[in-house]
Write an enzyme that holds these catalytic residues in place. Structure first.
Site, PDB file in Angstrom:
ATOM      1  N   ASP A   1     -17.583 -20.057 -59.932  1.00 40.90           N
ATOM      2  CA  ASP A   1     -18.617 -19.063 -59.761  1.00 40.90           C
ATOM      3  C   ASP A   1     -20.150 -19.712 -59.493  1.00 40.90           C
ATOM      4  OD1 ASP A   1     -19.907 -16.691 -60.745  1.00 40.90           O
ATOM      5  OD2 ASP A   1     -20.626 -17.672 -62.604  1.00 40.90           O
ATOM      6  N   SER A  55     -23.505 -12.200 -61.926  1.00 42.74           N
ATOM      7  CA  SER A  55     -21.978 -11.907 -61.634  1.00 42.74           C
ATOM      8  C   SER A  55     -22.099 -10.617 -62.551  1.00 42.74           C
ATOM      9  CB  SER A  55     -21.534 -13.108 -62.095  1.00 42.74           C
ATOM     10  OG  SER A  55     -21.731 -14.124 -61.254  1.00 42.74           O
ATOM     11  N   GLN A  61     -15.626 -11.902 -56.088  1.00 44.23           N
ATOM     12  CA  GLN A  61     -16.550 -11.592 -56.983  1.00 44.23           C
ATOM     13  C   GLN A  61     -17.646 -10.639 -56.162  1.00 44.23           C
ATOM     14  OE1 GLN A  61     -20.306 -14.279 -58.115  1.00 44.23           O
ATOM     15  NE2 GLN A  61     -18.716 -14.841 -59.725  1.00 44.23           N
TER      16      GLN A  61
END
Length: 292
Positions: A208, A233, A283
């Site tokens: 991430d 996110s 993502q």
């Protein structure tokens, strides 16, 4: 291990057992303004993995970030044992803080078996030696999105930029990014009890950190650390294909096929240095320009 990695492994990812299928985790002492998304996903994977038989390894996870996490309060992880089949095991994890759900995740585990194989080739890429590290430049105090103190965080990862870095002030950068990444120190061997799960959780944490930079680089100077954008996110998915060690170099090839509507989509592929594809990542994140 570095001090930051020791804290990640020995404390942040070592959840406290509260009750059957209920766990509690905390954030590092050195924290962002909100909980780092990779931390929540990594801790949720720890919680799920502790309820699964040791002969099954995680092959996928799908998570949604619903609310910002408070880095100064504990997070409670509740695991739902959705299914235990002959080949596959499914878990659902809910992360709760201050009485509200901040993150949900579904994870699937599989007993090892043989199958057909192919993979996308690793692009020709310079090795990590001599490349700039993420923690090399100081973070100016007028970039409060990075930390609560304005100083650079000490990450438990060694990240080396191949193409362009967050502090790069050049323009016209394509929506692509390649980084070499590994834990900043030695992790327990995957053959030890819980070792394979730990390496998966550390890679989940790491996945991430840089991914949305590919969606931001073409549009702002300074990339994801720039003052004129805010990032968060929204969801995160990973598929684990082959064995790996999170403390050995992995090439993270990241691309952004689309940005629009206040969101950016990024995809990533993680390769061992011998060219073996070990994981894939997708993502979507919120990307908004800050008010002047």
């Amino acid at each position: 291990m570095s001090e930051a990695l020791d804290e990640l492994v020995g404390d942040v990812l070592d959840l406290e057992d509260i009750e059957r299928d209920i766990f509690r985790g905390r954030s590092p002492r050195e924290s962002l303004l909100r909980v780092f998304g990779g931390q929540v996903a990594g801790q949720a994977m720890v919680a799920a993995g502790r309820t699964v038989d040791a002969d099954r390894d995680v092959h996928s996870l799908h998570g949604y970030f619903l609310r910002p996490g408070d880095p100064f309060a504990p997070i409670v992880y509740e695991v739902d044992r959705a299914r235990d089949g002959r080949s596959f095991t499914t878990r659902r994890v809910t992360a709760v803080q201050h009485g509200e759900t901040i993150f949900t995740m579904s994870a699937s585990f599989q007993r090892a078996e043989e199958g057909v194989e192919h993979q996308a080739p690793m692009p020709d890429t310079p090795g990590p030696d001599g490349l700039p590290r993420r923690d090399m430049p100081p973070v100016p105090p007028d970039r409060p999105a990075w930390t609560t103190t304005g100083k650079a965080l000490t990450w438990p990862l060694d990240v080396r930029y191949v193409d362009h870095a967050p502090w790069d002030e050049s323009t016209h950068r394509p929506p692509r990014n390649r980084v070499w990444i590994r834990a900043d120190g030695k992790l327990p061997d995957p053959s030890e009890p819980g070792g394979r799960l730990l390496h998966v959780c550390v890679l989940t944490y790491a996945s991430d950190l840089t991914l949305l930079e590919a969606a931001v680089f073409p549009h702002v100077k300074g990339g994801a650390g720039a003052r004129d954008v805010s990032l968060a996110s929204l969801d995160h998915a990973m598929w684990f294909h082959r064995p790996f060690r999170a403390d050995e170099w992995l090439l993270y090839v990241q691309e952004s096929p689309n940005a629009g509507g206040g969101r950016g989509l990024a995809t990533g592929r993680l390769y061992r240095d011998d060219g073996t594809l070990v994981a894939s990542v997708v993502q979507e994140g919120l990307i908004r320009r800050r008010e002047p």
